[in-house]
Design an enzyme around this catalytic site. Structure first.
Site, PDB file in Angstrom:
ATOM      1  N   GLY A 112       0.827  -1.219   0.000  1.00 47.26           N
ATOM      2  CA  GLY A 112       0.000   0.000   0.000  1.00 47.26           C
ATOM      3  C   GLY A 112       0.850   1.254   0.000  1.00 47.26           C
ATOM      4  N   ASP A 135       5.031  -9.941   5.351  1.00 46.58           N
ATOM      5  CA  ASP A 135       4.300 -10.810   4.413  1.00 46.58           C
ATOM      6  C   ASP A 135       5.123 -11.227   3.203  1.00 46.58           C
ATOM      7  OD1 ASP A 135       1.133  -9.002   4.803  1.00 46.58           O
ATOM      8  OD2 ASP A 135       2.148 -10.485   6.053  1.00 46.58           O
ATOM      9  N   ARG A 170      -2.359 -34.283  20.587  1.00 46.66           N
ATOM     10  CA  ARG A 170      -3.347 -33.325  20.053  1.00 46.66           C
ATOM     11  C   ARG A 170      -2.980 -32.853  18.644  1.00 46.66           C
ATOM     12  NH1 ARG A 170      -3.793 -29.668  25.545  1.00 46.66           N
ATOM     13  NH2 ARG A 170      -5.656 -30.657  26.416  1.00 46.66           N
ATOM     14  N   MET A 177       0.327 -14.764  10.430  1.00 43.17           N
ATOM     15  CA  MET A 177      -0.126 -13.595   9.683  1.00 43.17           C
ATOM     16  C   MET A 177       0.061 -13.783   8.168  1.00 43.17           C
ATOM     17  SD  MET A 177       0.825 -10.232  11.897  1.00 43.17           S
ATOM     18  CE  MET A 177      -0.450  -9.497  12.941  1.00 43.17           C
ATOM     19  N   GLU A 230      -3.763 -16.542   8.183  1.00 40.17           N
ATOM     20  CA  GLU A 230      -5.028 -15.901   8.597  1.00 40.17           C
ATOM     21  C   GLU A 230      -5.970 -15.687   7.401  1.00 40.17           C
ATOM     22  OE1 GLU A 230      -4.446 -11.910  10.139  1.00 40.17           O
ATOM     23  OE2 GLU A 230      -2.729 -11.637   8.830  1.00 40.17           O
ATOM     24  N   GLN A 280       4.559 -11.541  15.808  1.00 44.47           N
ATOM     25  CA  GLN A 280       5.358 -11.679  14.583  1.00 44.47           C
ATOM     26  C   GLN A 280       5.892 -10.340  14.088  1.00 44.47           C
ATOM     27  OE1 GLN A 280       3.013 -14.806  11.973  1.00 44.47           O
ATOM     28  NE2 GLN A 280       1.602 -13.844  13.403  1.00 44.47           N
TER      29      GLN A 280
END
Ligand code: F6P
Length: 362
Positions: A112, A135, A170, A177, A230, A280
């Protein structure tokens, strides 16, 4: 020469290392240059908030996370909308750039930020960009600073989850992110030894995920680690508009809770979810990020010295180079299906929940 510098968008470890590398280049190589800090990203340029910086302001910040300049998110789509005062934010930024008698502005930011930097450049300001984001989704550069620090943090988290998952037998679903792209989940999933990696670019089938988990348990592996971005979504969700997808999820903003619940119901194994979140984005940059940040900052200084404006620094095949802002603006670097790391993951048996088989490594 009066050089403005700003950090915009989400913060990350490495911002101060870049600022330091750039400033040290300038003070050592460009005599009589002045560096003017712009507060809180584009907000500071919109409101004319500047601070004359001195050499000592850049000492002791190499290993400090965050940004000494502050940052903010100023949506690109707001930049050309007329405000109450009759002008647009872009016009206010150009006016303040001129009023502060800047010769150029250096912008550290993500996709951006680069779009707005290109707008400033088209409006006649001298601009040099630097690719920042955990990212790693900026087109035209192999790596962005901040990415590897986040990979280190996420890998450490996944390592820790292995021991507790194994102790309890488990399935642990760990959310990483990346609301549009899956680079961070892909890299830290592989580095952390995840069994299943779910990323936005490869929509998954929940039943395929359950099949993989059940198969692991049947083969005696009584725990499973799932790294999910996410922005990951099911194949059915991928067919929906974003608004419909979010509405269908109810209180869940991501797919994490629903896939964990579904596994527990369908496979009958205990599942737990972990959202690493802004951890993060925090803390000290990794040594790798300090190196690449210093390199990128120093190269930006070289571009200033050459008067090479309308550019943004990039890493391509381990070399530092630059792209034109106009070429980068508005583009996103997505994980492609035939990406080498996707193939490597599939080759060692990691599932992407899509049922596709390994097709060989190029
Ligand atoms: O763009 C980097 C990023 O960390 C994304 O991975 C994440 O979705 C977003 O920023 C979070 O934004 P904010 O810090 O504004 O909550």
């Amino acid at each position: 020469m009066r050089i403005g510098i700003l950090t915009a968008g989400g913060d990350c470890p490495g911002l101060n290392a870049v600022i330091r590398g750039f400033a040290k280049y300038v003070y050592n190589q460009i005599p009589d240059a002045e560096i003017i800090g712009v507060s809180d990203g584009y907000r500071g340029l919109i409101n004319g908030e500047f601070k004359n910086l001195k050499e000592s302001d850049f000492s002791g910040i190499l290993n400090i996370g965050g940004t000494i300049l502050g940052t903010s998110r100023q949506p690109f789509k707001e930049m050309t909308k007329e405000e109450q005062n009759g002008s647009t934010r872009l016009e206010q930024m150009v006016k303040n750039y001129k009023k502060a008698k800047l010769d150029l502005v250096v912008t550290l930011g993500g996709a951006g930020t680069h779009k707005t930097a290109a707008l400033l450049s088209e409006a006649g300001c001298n601009v040099i960009g630097l690719p920042k984001t955990i990212d790693n989704d900026i087109w035209g550069t192999d790596i962005t600073f901040g990415f590897h620090s986040a990979v280190d943090i996420d890998t450490e988290c996944i390592d820790r989850l292995h021991t507790t998952a194994a102790s309890h037998g488990r399935t642990m679903v760990v959310e990483i992110m990346g609301n549009k792209v899956g680079w961070l989940t892909l890299y830290s999933g592989i580095a952390g030894g995840a069994d299943i990696i779910l990323i936005p670019e490869i929509p998954f089938d929940p039943d395929e995920v359950c099949k993989t988990v059940a198969k692991r348990y049947k083969s005696g592996k009584d725990f499973t680690i799932i790294a999910i971005a996410e922005g990951a979504m099911t194949k059915a969700e991928a067919e929906m508009k974003k608004a419909d997808r979010l509405a269908a999820r109810g209180n869940d903003t991501t797919a994490t809770n629903s896939i964990a619940r579904y596994i527990q119901e369908q496979v009958g194994v205990e599942t737990r979810t972990v959202v690493i979140g802004h951890l993060q984005r925090g803390g000290s940059p990794s040594p790798y990020d300090r190196l690449i940040s210093t390199e990128l900052g120093s190269f930006a200084g070289k571009l200033v010295q050459e008067g090479n404006f309308g550019t943004t620094v990039a890493v391509q095949n381990n070399a530092i180079t630059y792209n034109w802002l106009s070429d980068v603006a508005g583009k996103t670097k997505y994980v492609s299906e035939d990406n080498q790391m996707v193939n490597v993951a599939r080759s060692i048996g990691i599932s992407f929940g899509d049922g596709r088989k390994f097709k060989g490594i190029k």
